[in-house]
Motif scaffolding. Structure first.
Motif, PDB file in Angstrom:
ATOM      1  N   SER A 226     -44.395 -23.796  26.054  1.00 32.33           N
ATOM      2  CA  SER A 226     -45.274 -23.390  27.148  1.00 32.33           C
ATOM      3  C   SER A 226     -45.297 -21.870  27.247  1.00 32.33           C
ATOM      4  CB  SER A 226     -44.771 -23.975  28.464  1.00 32.33           C
ATOM      5  OG  SER A 226     -43.520 -23.387  28.814  1.00 32.33           O
ATOM      6  N   LEU A 227     -46.206 -21.353  28.058  1.00 34.88           N
ATOM      7  CA  LEU A 227     -46.281 -19.901  28.260  1.00 34.88           C
ATOM      8  C   LEU A 227     -44.970 -19.363  28.806  1.00 34.88           C
ATOM      9  CD1 LEU A 227     -47.874 -17.265  28.303  1.00 34.88           C
ATOM     10  CD2 LEU A 227     -48.741 -17.904  30.571  1.00 34.88           C
ATOM     11  N   LYS A 228     -44.382 -20.048  29.754  1.00 28.52           N
ATOM     12  CA  LYS A 228     -43.114 -19.597  30.323  1.00 28.52           C
ATOM     13  C   LYS A 228     -42.022 -19.565  29.270  1.00 28.52           C
ATOM     14  CE  LYS A 228     -39.689 -20.590  33.920  1.00 28.52           C
ATOM     15  NZ  LYS A 228     -39.276 -21.529  35.003  1.00 28.52           N
ATOM     16  N   GLU A 229     -41.954 -20.584  28.436  1.00 30.58           N
ATOM     17  CA  GLU A 229     -40.927 -20.635  27.396  1.00 30.58           C
ATOM     18  C   GLU A 229     -41.140 -19.535  26.356  1.00 30.58           C
ATOM     19  OE1 GLU A 229     -39.887 -25.429  27.335  1.00 30.58           O
ATOM     20  OE2 GLU A 229     -41.697 -24.684  26.324  1.00 30.58           O
ATOM     21  N   ILE A 230     -42.385 -19.233  26.043  1.00 32.60           N
ATOM     22  CA  ILE A 230     -42.682 -18.151  25.105  1.00 32.60           C
ATOM     23  C   ILE A 230     -42.267 -16.802  25.692  1.00 32.60           C
ATOM     24  CG2 ILE A 230     -44.574 -16.873  24.005  1.00 32.60           C
ATOM     25  CD1 ILE A 230     -46.000 -19.655  23.766  1.00 32.60           C
ATOM     26  N   GLU A 231     -42.604 -16.584  26.941  1.00 35.68           N
ATOM     27  CA  GLU A 231     -42.244 -15.320  27.597  1.00 35.68           C
ATOM     28  C   GLU A 231     -40.735 -15.151  27.668  1.00 35.68           C
ATOM     29  OE1 GLU A 231     -46.022 -14.601  30.615  1.00 35.68           O
ATOM     30  OE2 GLU A 231     -44.367 -15.906  31.257  1.00 35.68           O
ATOM     31  N   GLU A 232     -40.024 -16.219  27.983  1.00 30.69           N
ATOM     32  CA  GLU A 232     -38.560 -16.134  28.065  1.00 30.69           C
ATOM     33  C   GLU A 232     -37.950 -15.842  26.698  1.00 30.69           C
ATOM     34  OE1 GLU A 232     -37.497 -19.871  29.771  1.00 30.69           O
ATOM     35  OE2 GLU A 232     -37.811 -19.203  31.845  1.00 30.69           O
ATOM     36  N   ALA A 233     -38.451 -16.496  25.670  1.00 27.04           N
ATOM     37  CA  ALA A 233     -37.923 -16.266  24.318  1.00 27.04           C
ATOM     38  C   ALA A 233     -38.201 -14.838  23.861  1.00 27.04           C
ATOM     39  CB  ALA A 233     -38.543 -17.266  23.339  1.00 27.04           C
ATOM     40  N   PHE A 234     -39.412 -14.366  24.110  1.00 27.13           N
ATOM     41  CA  PHE A 234     -39.785 -13.012  23.700  1.00 27.13           C
ATOM     42  C   PHE A 234     -38.955 -11.963  24.444  1.00 27.13           C
ATOM     43  CE2 PHE A 234     -42.781  -9.309  23.913  1.00 27.13           C
ATOM     44  CZ  PHE A 234     -42.724  -8.991  22.570  1.00 27.13           C
ATOM     45  N   ASP A 235     -38.778 -12.159  25.745  1.00 28.40           N
ATOM     46  CA  ASP A 235     -37.983 -11.205  26.532  1.00 28.40           C
ATOM     47  C   ASP A 235     -36.551 -11.127  26.005  1.00 28.40           C
ATOM     48  OD1 ASP A 235     -40.149 -10.644  28.127  1.00 28.40           O
ATOM     49  OD2 ASP A 235     -39.497 -11.896  29.813  1.00 28.40           O
ATOM     50  N   ASP A 236     -35.989 -12.280  25.641  1.00 31.04           N
ATOM     51  CA  ASP A 236     -34.631 -12.313  25.103  1.00 31.04           C
ATOM     52  C   ASP A 236     -34.547 -11.557  23.782  1.00 31.04           C
ATOM     53  OD1 ASP A 236     -31.842 -13.328  24.834  1.00 31.04           O
ATOM     54  OD2 ASP A 236     -32.701 -14.506  23.195  1.00 31.04           O
ATOM     55  N   LEU A 237     -35.523 -11.758  22.906  1.00 29.25           N
ATOM     56  CA  LEU A 237     -35.506 -11.100  21.599  1.00 29.25           C
ATOM     57  C   LEU A 237     -35.803  -9.610  21.722  1.00 29.25           C
ATOM     58  CD1 LEU A 237     -37.283 -13.876  19.503  1.00 29.25           C
ATOM     59  CD2 LEU A 237     -34.856 -13.268  19.474  1.00 29.25           C
ATOM     60  N   ILE A 238     -36.683  -9.245  22.646  1.00 39.04           N
ATOM     61  CA  ILE A 238     -36.956  -7.818  22.885  1.00 39.04           C
ATOM     62  C   ILE A 238     -35.698  -7.115  23.362  1.00 39.04           C
ATOM     63  CG2 ILE A 238     -37.999  -6.312  24.634  1.00 39.04           C
ATOM     64  CD1 ILE A 238     -39.854  -6.577  22.417  1.00 39.04           C
ATOM     65  N   ALA A 239     -34.970  -7.744  24.268  1.00 41.26           N
ATOM     66  CA  ALA A 239     -33.735  -7.147  24.774  1.00 41.26           C
ATOM     67  C   ALA A 239     -32.723  -6.956  23.649  1.00 41.26           C
ATOM     68  CB  ALA A 239     -33.147  -8.025  25.878  1.00 41.26           C
ATOM     69  N   PHE A 240     -32.652  -7.935  22.764  1.00 44.36           N
ATOM     70  CA  PHE A 240     -31.747  -7.830  21.615  1.00 44.36           C
ATOM     71  C   PHE A 240     -32.146  -6.669  20.717  1.00 44.36           C
ATOM     72  CE2 PHE A 240     -31.149  -8.926  17.096  1.00 44.36           C
ATOM     73  CZ  PHE A 240     -29.766  -8.886  17.036  1.00 44.36           C
ATOM     74  N   CYS A 241     -33.439  -6.537  20.432  1.00 45.58           N
ATOM     75  CA  CYS A 241     -33.909  -5.480  19.532  1.00 45.58           C
ATOM     76  C   CYS A 241     -33.696  -4.092  20.114  1.00 45.58           C
ATOM     77  CB  CYS A 241     -35.393  -5.691  19.203  1.00 45.58           C
ATOM     78  SG  CYS A 241     -35.728  -7.134  18.173  1.00 45.58           S
ATOM     79  N   THR A 242     -34.045  -3.917  21.366  1.00 46.87           N
ATOM     80  CA  THR A 242     -33.957  -2.575  21.968  1.00 46.87           C
ATOM     81  C   THR A 242     -32.516  -2.133  22.180  1.00 46.87           C
ATOM     82  OG1 THR A 242     -34.218  -3.560  24.177  1.00 46.87           O
ATOM     83  CG2 THR A 242     -36.202  -2.729  23.087  1.00 46.87           C
ATOM     84  N   ALA A 243     -31.574  -3.072  22.142  1.00 43.57           N
ATOM     85  CA  ALA A 243     -30.163  -2.717  22.311  1.00 43.57           C
ATOM     86  C   ALA A 243     -29.528  -2.210  21.018  1.00 43.57           C
ATOM     87  CB  ALA A 243     -29.385  -3.927  22.823  1.00 43.57           C
ATOM     88  N   GLN A 244     -30.261  -2.284  19.904  1.00 48.20           N
ATOM     89  CA  GLN A 244     -29.709  -1.847  18.622  1.00 48.20           C
ATOM     90  C   GLN A 244     -29.519  -0.326  18.599  1.00 48.20           C
ATOM     91  OE1 GLN A 244     -31.657  -4.216  15.053  1.00 48.20           O
ATOM     92  NE2 GLN A 244     -33.164  -3.841  16.668  1.00 48.20           N
ATOM     93  N   GLU A 245     -28.463   0.097  17.968  1.00 51.21           N
ATOM     94  CA  GLU A 245     -28.236   1.527  17.777  1.00 51.21           C
ATOM     95  C   GLU A 245     -29.330   2.086  16.869  1.00 51.21           C
ATOM     96  OE1 GLU A 245     -24.817   4.583  16.022  1.00 51.21           O
ATOM     97  OE2 GLU A 245     -24.408   2.431  16.197  1.00 51.21           O
ATOM     98  N   GLY A 246     -29.960   3.163  17.312  1.00 49.25           N
ATOM     99  CA  GLY A 246     -30.995   3.801  16.525  1.00 49.25           C
ATOM    100  C   GLY A 246     -32.390   3.299  16.799  1.00 49.25           C
ATOM    101  N   PHE A 247     -32.526   2.234  17.606  1.00 44.74           N
ATOM    102  CA  PHE A 247     -33.855   1.668  17.857  1.00 44.74           C
ATOM    103  C   PHE A 247     -34.760   2.679  18.553  1.00 44.74           C
ATOM    104  CE2 PHE A 247     -37.037  -0.547  20.340  1.00 44.74           C
ATOM    105  CZ  PHE A 247     -37.524  -1.503  19.459  1.00 44.74           C
ATOM    106  N   GLN A 248     -34.252   3.294  19.596  1.00 44.05           N
ATOM    107  CA  GLN A 248     -35.088   4.216  20.370  1.00 44.05           C
ATOM    108  C   GLN A 248     -35.505   5.437  19.551  1.00 44.05           C
ATOM    109  OE1 GLN A 248     -36.291   3.342  23.188  1.00 44.05           O
ATOM    110  NE2 GLN A 248     -35.001   1.539  23.488  1.00 44.05           N
ATOM    111  N   ALA A 249     -34.650   5.836  18.611  1.00 48.72           N
ATOM    112  CA  ALA A 249     -34.970   7.011  17.791  1.00 48.72           C
ATOM    113  C   ALA A 249     -36.194   6.771  16.923  1.00 48.72           C
ATOM    114  CB  ALA A 249     -33.768   7.375  16.916  1.00 48.72           C
ATOM    115  N   ILE A 250     -36.390   5.522  16.497  1.00 51.46           N
ATOM    116  CA  ILE A 250     -37.520   5.193  15.624  1.00 51.46           C
ATOM    117  C   ILE A 250     -38.717   4.734  16.430  1.00 51.46           C
ATOM    118  CG2 ILE A 250     -38.318   3.617  13.818  1.00 51.46           C
ATOM    119  CD1 ILE A 250     -35.647   3.781  12.530  1.00 51.46           C
TER     120      ILE A 250
END
Length: 251
Positions: A226-250
């Protein structure tokens, strides 16, 4: 040129010979793949370096490494030009030797479209790569001193909560190997197989406003999510990605 994030962007080929269901490359090129000669490419690089004193370029081809001999010839010429560069490739179009050629020629980042951590999902979207090929490509790239950036997408038509968990687990594995991982939302760009066969794939397009087709706004639901499940999954993966060292630099 000061308005461009990467002023030295060039395109050495048009289209892509592969058939991923979500990709606009085939839609725009009518299924054709056309390449410029190594000599023609190097002439442009030399011109922009000499005219604009650019120290780095981005090769914006959908897949720069389709023909290894052509890639090798371009790399051989780039070794004589003092600049760094970045490109996009596929895990099934590289080997250790070509990646070593690329690093000697000044390549510092390669983006690989991985899309999913589930082999079943990769097959369903006609990606044409394997999980093992991705791991080998990342290993070779890290060993060569190049940063591998691995891009993923959710939700694919056949994705479930379980396959998205597989994707996150694979993203974690690639990060631990030295890759930077990024995520976007699957988007049905007009003309793609995903767009024209959405109903057959169990996909519902919930917005026809293409201003929202930015790969960060959910514009589809699937038969499994569902839309809610997609949004929740995406938010979780976005949080994981942005927490990586060096992510903000690129990014």
């Amino acid at each position: 040129l000061h308005l461009y994030k990467v002023p030295g962007t060039i395109i050495t080929s048009r289209g892509c010979p592969f058939k991923c269901i979500f990709c606009s490359a085939n839609a725009m090129s009518a299924g054709r793949y056309r390449v410029r000669s190594p000599e023609n490419v190097i002439a442009e690089v030399e011109e922009i370096v000499n005219r604009f004193s650019i120290k780095g370029i981005f090769i914006a081809d959908d897949t720069f490494t389709v023909f290894k001999e052509r890639t090798r010839k371009i790399c051989e010429a780039l070794r004589k030009i003092n600049l760094i560069w970045f490109c996009e490739a596929r895990a099934n179009t590289v080997n250790r030797e070509i990646i070593q050629e690329m690093t000697r020629a000044g390549c510092r980042t390669i983006q690989f479209g991985v899309e999913s951590g589930s082999q079943r999902i990769l097959a369903s979207i006609r990606k044409g790569i394997t999980i093992e090929q991705v791991k080998k490509a990342v290993k070779w790239t890290v060993e060569a001193g190049i940063l591998p950036v691995c891009s993923f997408m959710v939700p694919h038509p056949e994705d479930t909560k379980e396959t998205i968990r597989e994707t996150k687990k694979f993203m974690e594995q690639l990060r631990d190997m030295g890759a930077l991982v990024v995520i976007s939302l699957t988007t049905p760009f007009p003309g793609t197989y995903l767009y024209t066969h959405a109903k057959d794939l169990g996909v519902t397009i919930i917005s026809d406003n293409t201003d929202e087709y930015d790969m960060a706004t959910p514009v589809i639901t699937t038969k499994n999510l569902s839309l809610k499940e997609i949004e929740e999954a995406f938010d979780d993966l976005i949080a994981f990605c942005t927490a990586q060292e060096g992510f903000q630099a690129i990014y």
